[in-house]
Design a protein around this motif. Structure first.
Motif, PDB file in Angstrom:
ATOM      1  N   PHE A   5      45.445  35.399  30.038  1.00  0.00           N
ATOM      2  CA  PHE A   5      44.086  34.930  30.294  1.00  0.00           C
ATOM      3  C   PHE A   5      43.187  36.130  30.562  1.00  0.00           C
ATOM      4  N   TRP A   6      42.033  36.160  29.910  1.00  0.00           N
ATOM      5  CA  TRP A   6      41.052  37.222  30.157  1.00  0.00           C
ATOM      6  C   TRP A   6      39.684  36.593  30.340  1.00  0.00           C
ATOM      7  N   LEU A   7      39.009  36.985  31.415  1.00  0.00           N
ATOM      8  CA  LEU A   7      37.638  36.530  31.637  1.00  0.00           C
ATOM      9  C   LEU A   7      36.736  37.121  30.558  1.00  0.00           C
ATOM     10  N   THR A   8      35.778  36.331  30.087  1.00  0.00           N
ATOM     11  CA  THR A   8      34.835  36.794  29.071  1.00  0.00           C
ATOM     12  C   THR A   8      33.709  37.600  29.729  1.00  0.00           C
ATOM     13  N   ASP A   9      32.898  38.256  28.905  1.00  0.00           N
ATOM     14  CA  ASP A   9      31.738  38.984  29.425  1.00  0.00           C
ATOM     15  C   ASP A   9      30.785  38.036  30.148  1.00  0.00           C
ATOM     16  N   ALA A  10      30.581  36.853  29.581  1.00  0.00           N
ATOM     17  CA  ALA A  10      29.678  35.872  30.202  1.00  0.00           C
ATOM     18  C   ALA A  10      30.223  35.409  31.560  1.00  0.00           C
ATOM     19  N   GLN A  11      31.521  35.176  31.640  1.00  0.00           N
ATOM     20  CA  GLN A  11      32.126  34.764  32.905  1.00  0.00           C
ATOM     21  C   GLN A  11      32.019  35.867  33.942  1.00  0.00           C
ATOM     22  N   MET A  12      32.266  37.094  33.527  1.00  0.00           N
ATOM     23  CA  MET A  12      32.155  38.224  34.461  1.00  0.00           C
ATOM     24  C   MET A  12      30.722  38.377  34.958  1.00  0.00           C
ATOM     25  N   ALA A  13      29.753  38.167  34.084  1.00  0.00           N
ATOM     26  CA  ALA A  13      28.347  38.279  34.478  1.00  0.00           C
ATOM     27  C   ALA A  13      27.995  37.234  35.531  1.00  0.00           C
ATOM     28  N   ARG A  14      28.567  36.037  35.425  1.00  0.00           N
ATOM     29  CA  ARG A  14      28.309  34.989  36.413  1.00  0.00           C
ATOM     30  C   ARG A  14      28.997  35.275  37.738  1.00  0.00           C
ATOM     31  N   LEU A  15      30.139  35.943  37.702  1.00  0.00           N
ATOM     32  CA  LEU A  15      30.901  36.226  38.923  1.00  0.00           C
ATOM     33  C   LEU A  15      30.422  37.480  39.646  1.00  0.00           C
ATOM     34  N   GLU A  16      29.886  38.423  38.901  1.00  0.00           N
ATOM     35  CA  GLU A  16      29.546  39.730  39.459  1.00  0.00           C
ATOM     36  C   GLU A  16      28.646  39.695  40.702  1.00  0.00           C
ATOM     37  N   PRO A  17      27.666  38.791  40.786  1.00  0.00           N
ATOM     38  CA  PRO A  17      26.829  38.767  41.991  1.00  0.00           C
ATOM     39  C   PRO A  17      27.613  38.484  43.281  1.00  0.00           C
ATOM     40  N   PHE A  18      28.787  37.932  43.154  1.00  0.00           N
ATOM     41  CA  PHE A  18      29.594  37.582  44.324  1.00  0.00           C
ATOM     42  C   PHE A  18      30.546  38.697  44.757  1.00  0.00           C
ATOM     43  N   PHE A  19      30.695  39.730  43.919  1.00  0.00           N
ATOM     44  CA  PHE A  19      31.599  40.825  44.261  1.00  0.00           C
ATOM     45  C   PHE A  19      31.052  41.592  45.457  1.00  0.00           C
ATOM     46  N   PRO A  20      31.926  41.988  46.376  1.00  0.00           N
ATOM     47  CA  PRO A  20      31.457  42.837  47.476  1.00  0.00           C
ATOM     48  C   PRO A  20      31.069  44.213  46.943  1.00  0.00           C
ATOM     49  N   LYS A  21      30.204  44.865  47.642  1.00  0.00           N
ATOM     50  CA  LYS A  21      29.775  46.216  47.248  1.00  0.00           C
ATOM     51  C   LYS A  21      30.944  47.187  47.429  1.00  0.00           C
ATOM     52  N   SER A  22      31.036  48.131  46.512  1.00  0.00           N
ATOM     53  CA  SER A  22      32.065  49.160  46.608  1.00  0.00           C
ATOM     54  C   SER A  22      31.592  50.221  47.594  1.00  0.00           C
ATOM     55  N   HIS A  23      32.474  50.661  48.448  1.00  0.00           N
ATOM     56  CA  HIS A  23      32.134  51.678  49.439  1.00  0.00           C
ATOM     57  C   HIS A  23      32.853  52.976  49.091  1.00  0.00           C
ATOM     58  N   GLY A  24      32.156  53.823  48.345  1.00  0.00           N
ATOM     59  CA  GLY A  24      32.738  55.117  47.986  1.00  0.00           C
ATOM     60  C   GLY A  24      33.627  55.034  46.766  1.00  0.00           C
ATOM     61  N   LYS A  25      34.901  54.834  46.984  1.00  0.00           N
ATOM     62  CA  LYS A  25      35.894  54.827  45.908  1.00  0.00           C
ATOM     63  C   LYS A  25      35.720  53.583  45.030  1.00  0.00           C
ATOM     64  N   PRO A  26      35.557  53.769  43.707  1.00  0.00           N
ATOM     65  CA  PRO A  26      35.396  52.602  42.826  1.00  0.00           C
ATOM     66  C   PRO A  26      36.649  51.726  42.817  1.00  0.00           C
ATOM     67  N   ARG A  27      36.431  50.420  42.685  1.00  0.00           N
ATOM     68  CA  ARG A  27      37.553  49.483  42.609  1.00  0.00           C
ATOM     69  C   ARG A  27      38.235  49.582  41.253  1.00  0.00           C
ATOM     70  N   VAL A  28      39.485  49.170  41.238  1.00  0.00           N
ATOM     71  CA  VAL A  28      40.228  49.026  39.989  1.00  0.00           C
ATOM     72  C   VAL A  28      39.490  47.970  39.165  1.00  0.00           C
ATOM     73  N   ASP A  29      39.579  48.038  37.855  1.00  0.00           N
ATOM     74  CA  ASP A  29      38.880  47.153  36.924  1.00  0.00           C
ATOM     75  C   ASP A  29      38.865  45.694  37.391  1.00  0.00           C
ATOM     76  N   ASP A  30      37.676  45.208  37.742  1.00  0.00           N
ATOM     77  CA  ASP A  30      37.533  43.848  38.252  1.00  0.00           C
ATOM     78  C   ASP A  30      37.992  42.792  37.251  1.00  0.00           C
ATOM     79  N   ARG A  31      37.650  42.966  35.976  1.00  0.00           N
ATOM     80  CA  ARG A  31      38.033  41.977  34.961  1.00  0.00           C
ATOM     81  C   ARG A  31      39.551  41.853  34.879  1.00  0.00           C
ATOM     82  N   ARG A  32      40.237  42.981  34.838  1.00  0.00           N
ATOM     83  CA  ARG A  32      41.694  42.959  34.732  1.00  0.00           C
ATOM     84  C   ARG A  32      42.323  42.281  35.946  1.00  0.00           C
TER      85      ARG A  32
END
Length: 87
Positions: A5-32
């Motif tokens: 299962f892989w989230l689509t670009d459209a699904q990721m765009a809808r979910l992204e506003p809910f992601f917490p802000k990254s503090h310094g070190k970037p998170r591992v690929d959110d989609r994966r």
């Protein structure tokens, strides 16, 4: 395994506003990671049985645990449900 299962670009765009802000070190690929968490939950698998395409099972579990404890997934579901009525 071809039924991953892989989230689509459209699904990721809808979910992204809910992601917490990254503090310094970037998170591992959110989609994966999110795709892996959904795959595990949909199929009732143990974390250690996650296909390697989603990355280390420990990463999947840690993100799920941390975001669950912080209410991120609850806010995602509530936000998506509330937004659904507007379409």
């Amino acid at each position: 395994m071809s039924d991953l299962f892989w989230l689509t670009d459209a699904q990721m765009a809808r979910l992204e506003p809910f992601f917490p802000k990254s503090h310094g070190k970037p998170r591992v690929d959110d989609r994966r990671v999110l795709s892996g968490i959904i795959f595990i939950n949909r199929n009732g698998l143990r974390w250690r049985d996650a296909p390697s395409a989603y990355g280390p099972h420990k990463t999947l579990y840690n993100r799920w645990k941390r975001w669950s404890d912080r209410g991120i997934f609850t806010r995602m579901m509530a936000g998506l449900a509330a937004g659904h009525g507007e379409e």
